[in-house]
Motif scaffolding. Structure first.
Motif, mmCIF file in Angstrom:
data_model
loop_
_atom_site.group_PDB
_atom_site.id
_atom_site.type_symbol
_atom_site.label_atom_id
_atom_site.label_comp_id
_atom_site.label_asym_id
_atom_site.label_seq_id
_atom_site.Cartn_x
_atom_site.Cartn_y
_atom_site.Cartn_z
ATOM 1 N N LEU A 82 0.842 -1.192 0.000
ATOM 2 C CA LEU A 82 0.000 0.000 0.000
ATOM 3 C C LEU A 82 0.878 1.243 0.000
ATOM 4 N N MET A 83 0.532 2.203 -0.855
ATOM 5 C CA MET A 83 1.246 3.484 -0.886
ATOM 6 C C MET A 83 0.339 4.545 -0.271
ATOM 7 N N THR A 84 0.913 5.423 0.517
ATOM 8 C CA THR A 84 0.137 6.509 1.098
ATOM 9 C C THR A 84 1.035 7.728 1.321
ATOM 10 N N ALA A 85 0.428 8.892 1.306
ATOM 11 C CA ALA A 85 1.158 10.119 1.600
ATOM 12 C C ALA A 85 1.039 10.460 3.087
ATOM 13 N N CYS A 86 0.206 9.718 3.794
ATOM 14 C CA CYS A 86 -0.097 10.008 5.193
ATOM 15 C C CYS A 86 0.698 9.112 6.139
ATOM 16 N N PRO A 87 1.487 9.699 7.044
ATOM 17 C CA PRO A 87 2.316 8.894 7.947
ATOM 18 C C PRO A 87 1.553 8.275 9.125
ATOM 19 N N ASP A 88 0.282 8.616 9.291
ATOM 20 C CA ASP A 88 -0.523 8.043 10.368
ATOM 21 C C ASP A 88 -1.874 7.653 9.779
ATOM 22 N N LEU A 89 -2.144 6.361 9.730
ATOM 23 C CA LEU A 89 -3.367 5.858 9.107
ATOM 24 C C LEU A 89 -4.629 6.337 9.816
ATOM 25 N N ARG A 90 -4.495 6.715 11.071
ATOM 26 C CA ARG A 90 -5.667 7.200 11.806
ATOM 27 C C ARG A 90 -6.208 8.482 11.193
ATOM 28 N N LEU A 91 -5.336 9.258 10.552
ATOM 29 C CA LEU A 91 -5.795 10.482 9.891
ATOM 30 C C LEU A 91 -6.689 10.175 8.691
ATOM 31 N N LEU A 92 -6.585 8.952 8.178
ATOM 32 C CA LEU A 92 -7.435 8.509 7.074
ATOM 33 C C LEU A 92 -8.660 7.751 7.583
ATOM 34 N N GLY A 93 -8.790 7.692 8.911
ATOM 35 C CA GLY A 93 -9.911 6.973 9.510
ATOM 36 C C GLY A 93 -9.711 5.475 9.547
ATOM 37 N N HIS A 144 10.659 -1.391 10.625
ATOM 38 C CA HIS A 144 10.708 -1.049 12.039
ATOM 39 C C HIS A 144 9.315 -0.653 12.481
ATOM 40 N N GLU A 145 8.932 -1.129 13.626
ATOM 41 C CA GLU A 145 7.590 -0.840 14.108
ATOM 42 C C GLU A 145 7.355 0.662 14.255
ATOM 43 N N ASN A 146 8.367 1.391 14.680
ATOM 44 C CA ASN A 146 8.193 2.829 14.902
ATOM 45 C C ASN A 146 9.007 3.660 13.910
ATOM 46 N N SER A 147 9.028 3.245 12.671
ATOM 47 C CA SER A 147 9.804 3.938 11.652
ATOM 48 C C SER A 147 9.385 5.382 11.474
ATOM 49 N N PHE A 148 8.106 5.623 11.642
ATOM 50 C CA PHE A 148 7.590 6.948 11.347
ATOM 51 C C PHE A 148 7.133 7.650 12.614
ATOM 52 N N ALA A 149 7.956 7.547 13.653
ATOM 53 C CA ALA A 149 7.622 8.194 14.911
ATOM 54 C C ALA A 149 7.461 9.681 14.667
ATOM 55 N N SER A 150 6.359 10.199 15.114
ATOM 56 C CA SER A 150 6.106 11.625 14.952
ATOM 57 C C SER A 150 5.301 12.093 16.151
ATOM 58 N N ILE A 151 4.989 13.345 16.158
ATOM 59 C CA ILE A 151 4.197 13.906 17.247
ATOM 60 C C ILE A 151 2.817 13.261 17.290
ATOM 61 N N LEU A 152 2.349 12.753 16.148
ATOM 62 C CA LEU A 152 1.033 12.114 16.093
ATOM 63 C C LEU A 152 0.972 10.847 16.931
ATOM 64 N N ASN A 153 2.109 10.194 17.131
ATOM 65 C CA ASN A 153 2.123 8.955 17.912
ATOM 66 C C ASN A 153 1.684 9.174 19.353
ATOM 67 N N GLU A 154 1.825 10.395 19.832
ATOM 68 C CA GLU A 154 1.463 10.706 21.207
ATOM 69 C C GLU A 154 -0.044 10.885 21.369
ATOM 70 N N PHE A 155 -0.759 11.080 20.269
ATOM 71 C CA PHE A 155 -2.209 11.309 20.336
ATOM 72 C C PHE A 155 -2.956 9.990 20.386
ATOM 73 N N THR A 156 -4.081 10.001 21.064
ATOM 74 C CA THR A 156 -4.960 8.831 21.073
ATOM 75 C C THR A 156 -5.824 8.864 19.808
ATOM 76 N N ASP A 157 -6.520 7.769 19.563
ATOM 77 C CA ASP A 157 -7.421 7.724 18.402
ATOM 78 C C ASP A 157 -8.488 8.796 18.496
ATOM 79 N N ILE A 158 -8.972 9.055 19.690
ATOM 80 C CA ILE A 158 -10.021 10.064 19.875
ATOM 81 C C ILE A 158 -9.479 11.462 19.570
ATOM 82 N N GLN A 159 -8.245 11.750 19.975
ATOM 83 C CA GLN A 159 -7.664 13.065 19.716
ATOM 84 C C GLN A 159 -7.460 13.306 18.226
ATOM 85 N N ILE A 160 -7.188 12.258 17.478
ATOM 86 C CA ILE A 160 -6.977 12.416 16.042
ATOM 87 C C ILE A 160 -8.312 12.561 15.383
#
Length: 160
Positions: A82-93, A144-160
């Motif tokens: 899968l290709m995506t421009a989004c580093p956090d899938l939660r932003l795509l729902g 790597h499990e956390n290859s794309f560590a970003s500030i978004l990782n600190e947010f919960t699903d509800i916060q996103i």
């Protein structure tokens, strides 16, 4: 000499589809078909039975996962990249559990390095056979499990 798995490339961005497919062919990746719509992708999959589907996650208005799951019902060992421009899938729902088992996810910015894509194609088949969870492939081709560590990782699903 090991042969490259057969690959169906699907993207509704005509430029991305043409350039990615041509570039992969130059890297000896066996691209057997290109699809710009979900209907074309279904027909090509049915007639060519590729071993791997390389698909844009936002393909055909978020139909990519439905399409991949439909293909997996026909061939449970289908490799999925899968290709995506989004580093956090939660932003795509999306949640991780919605991503098909063994899928390799590549950020579009990493696609410039075709070895990353080639690695993910080969890895996707091994990962589904081993029943691994989905995984991100970084720009160095490592998993790597956390290859794309970003500030978004600190947010919960509800916060996103």
């Amino acid at each position: 000499m090991k042969t490259s798995p057969t690959v169906l490339v699907a993207s509704d961005d005509a430029f991305e589809l043409a350039t990615l497919s041509a570039a992969l062919r130059l890297q000896s990746v066996n691209v057997v078909a290109e699809a710009s719509t979900a209907e074309i992708a279904e027909n090509l999959y049915k007639f060519l039975s590729p071993q791997v589907v390389l698909i844009d996650l936002q393909f055909a208005g978020a139909e990519a996962l439905k399409l991949v799951n439909k293909f997996r019902k026909v061939n449970s060992s289908l490799g999925v990249v899968l290709m995506t421009a989004c580093p956090d899938l939660r932003l795509l729902g999306l949640l991780e559990k919605q991503i098909p088992q063994g899928s390799q996810i590549i950020l579009k910015k990493s696609i410039a390095d075709l070895s990353v894509v080639s690695h993910a194609i080969v890895r996707s088949i091994a990962a589904v056979d081993a029943k691994e969870k989905m995984s991100w492939v970084d720009s160095h081709g490592s998993l790597h499990e956390n290859s794309f560590a970003s500030i978004l990782n600190e947010f919960t699903d509800i916060q996103i």
